[in-house]
Write a protein that holds these residues in place. Structure first.
Motif, mmCIF file in Angstrom:
data_model
loop_
_atom_site.group_PDB
_atom_site.id
_atom_site.type_symbol
_atom_site.label_atom_id
_atom_site.label_comp_id
_atom_site.label_asym_id
_atom_site.label_seq_id
_atom_site.Cartn_x
_atom_site.Cartn_y
_atom_site.Cartn_z
ATOM 1 N N THR A 1 -10.469 7.825 -103.555
ATOM 2 C CA THR A 1 -11.369 7.353 -104.619
ATOM 3 C C THR A 1 -12.381 6.346 -104.104
ATOM 4 N N LEU B 1 -11.336 15.969 -107.651
ATOM 5 C CA LEU B 1 -11.699 14.677 -108.226
ATOM 6 C C LEU B 1 -13.147 14.669 -108.692
ATOM 7 N N LEU C 1 -8.458 10.095 -114.757
ATOM 8 C CA LEU C 1 -7.487 11.043 -114.208
ATOM 9 C C LEU C 1 -6.915 11.970 -115.265
ATOM 10 N N PRO D 1 -4.470 10.355 -108.181
ATOM 11 C CA PRO D 1 -5.500 10.610 -107.166
ATOM 12 C C PRO D 1 -4.950 11.139 -105.854
#
Length: 536
Positions: A92, A142, A160, A212
């Motif tokens: 991230t 993502l 998320l 993640p």
């Protein structure tokens, strides 16, 4: 194509429209109570195969049900996910995002689903690779979650929970294809899809879909490889796109994280096992019909090799340090001799049991120079383990104990607003309790059941003449080999370092092997009945 059900039972034996019709040459059956007759009728009807458009619609329904149940599993009663132990942050931060936790508070006891824009500096992104970018195909998922976040009216730049919705949709699509391409009756197809759902939705794995971690993409990739293998093996004629699909899925799976590269290696064999083209026109020359597969395998392995070369040097150093000082030397009867075999300074024995950032780390000692050049996986195997093969057995034992635990107890499930820090959820845990009951006291049973499943898969390939039935044997065998390869990749790389979490993908794959192993007995029985012409 007809919308009607074809009256052919799961064993391929034709029947009249009345499932209880009298078979010519037999005596009239004795009168039975209406309830028993009704149950017999239902059992026969559920044994029928469906074909054509009807199968398509039922498969769509199965996929929609799978996705809907997964959404309920992830969000009904409150969202669940996985807290970040640091592995998620290295992905991230590369996207310029930061979890929405208050400043200077940990993120490893609660799930922070919402991410905001953040400018990272120097070695902070990511901290465990000294600022070198970490590459993973998980980033594609993502980025899709980031795009979906405003469409779903979720807060922040990326949430998320949008990733959880995306994963549920992908799982539903895969489940629909799995239902359509699994050979057998309605009940057989439903058994396989339901078994896969119980594995994927289990508390041991479901949280990854709202996290993640790069393991999310690996889970989806393994399931997609399972479906693609069924598609290729059930086809009477293999086309180039069957091979290409497996290659692309294997590439995505292998590049989610470095330990997953074993799936590309095993998939290479799958891509070459059948010849492309019309079987009637292919001669006896072994390479005929395999040139496309050979080219695709070469492209796959070259791409995976490039992926490994572009990983941060610091990340490779972390893995090699763990393989030597966390896994090999602490379990060695003579660690100083192991260091000498590798051509390293025996003074490094002071770092036994240390991690690369521990106070007793040996990275600053003069003898550490050249460590990376002498401690590749091949060096550890050829210079140490192959000289004492029994140590591989002890390593296998530690790995099996790690597998038997199934779920790491230091990664938590609930979001920050739930007020439940340091807590794991167990809303769906049928597979977990089955696993612990079977393997908790006897981890070696994992090996035994996997081998039994492999024997059944080989029997399906040898006994069943129907190409669709063979797909179960070939796919199960592929998954079993992939699980074994992944097991050794984990143990020979990081080993004892975070072992339970790193074995997650092995556990998932073995779970799928067990589902197909049970179903292979049904496929074998049906095939034998068809061959003998014995009516049900």
């Amino acid at each position: 194509m007809s919308d009607k059900f074809e009256l052919v039972d799961s064993d391929g034996v034709g029947f009249t429209e009345d499932p209880l019709a009298l078979v010519p040459g037999t005596k009239p059956p004795k009168p039975r109570p209406r309830l028993r007759a009704a149950l017999a009728t239902v059992s026969r009807i559920f044994g029928y195969r469906i074909e054509g458009t009807a199968l398509g619609w039922v498969s769509v329904g199965a996929g929609a049900a799978f996705a809907g149940l997964m959404l309920m599993r992830l969000f009904y009663g409150g969202a669940i996910g996985l807290s970040d132990q640091g592995d998620g942050q290295r992905l991230t931060c590369g996207m310029g995002l930061r979890a929405g936790n208050p400043y200077n508070t940990p993120v490893d006891d609660l799930v922070y689903t919402t991410y905001f824009d953040h400018r990272w500096y120097g070695e902070d992104c990511p901290w465990n690779t000294y600022g070198q970018a970490y590459n993973s195909s998980q980033l594609y998922l993502l980025q899709l979650a980031e795009w979906l976040t405003p469409l779903l009216r979720l807060p922040g730049v990326m949430d998320l929970r949008a990733l959880g919705v995306l994963c549920a949709v992908v799982l539903g699509l895969l489940a629909g294809l799995l239902f359509a391409w699994t050979p057998g009756s309605l009940v057989g197809k439903a058994f396989v899809v339901s078994g896969v759902w119980l594995v994927v939705a289990d508390a041991s794995f479901a949280g990854y879909f709202v996290s993640p971690y790069s393991d999310t993409g690996a889970i989806l990739g393994v399931l997609a490889l399972m479906v693609a293998s069924l598609a290729m093996w059930r086809a009477q004629r293999v086309h180039w796109w069957h091979v290409a699909a497996i290659g692309l899925i294997a590439l995505f799976t292998a590049t989610t994280k470095t330990q997953a590269v074993t799936f590309a290696v095993v998939a290479a064999g799958l891509m070459l096992c059948r010849r492309v083209g019309d079987p009637a026109s292919l001669g006896q020359y072994p390479l005929q019909g395999r040139w496309f597969g050979i080219g695709a395998v070469g492209a796959l392995l070259a791409s995976v090799g490039q992926y490994l070369r572009t990983q941060p040097a610091r990340f490779a150093e972390l893995n090699q340090y763990n393989a030597v000082f966390v896994e090999m030397l602490p379990h060695s009867p003579h660690p100083d001799q192991d260091l000498a075999r590798l051509g390293l300074d025996p003074s490094l024995v002071s770092g036994v049991g240390s991690r690369i950032n521990s106070p007793n780390s040996v990275t600053e000692l003069p003898g550490y120079q050249g460590f990376l050049d002498k401690t590749s996986m091949w060096d550890l195997l050829s210079q140490v383990y192959l000289h004492e093969p029994t140590r591989l057995l002890s390593m296998m034992g530690r790995g099996l104990v790690g597998m038997s635990k199934l779920r790491a107890d230091y990664i938590y499930s609930y979001p920050w607003y739930s007020g439940r820090p340091d807590t794991q959820e167990w809303r769906v845990s049928v597979f977990y309790h089955f696993w612990r009951m079977m393997f908790g006291a006897l981890p070696l049973l994992i090996v035994a059941l996997t081998l039994v499943a492999c024997v059944l898969f080989i029997a399906v390939l040898r006994v069943c003449p129907d190409q669709q039935d063979k797909s179960i044997g070939a796919t199960g065998l592929f998954l079993a080999v992939a699980a074994i390869a992944q097991f050794w990749a984990v143990n020979l790389s990081d080993g004892a370092s975070d072992l339970i979490k790193h074995l997650m993908l092995t556990n998932l794959t073995v779970g799928l092997v067990l589902v197909l192993g049970v179903y292979s007995t049904v496929v074998l029985r049906s095939s034998v009945i068809r061959e003998r012409g014995v009516p049900k």
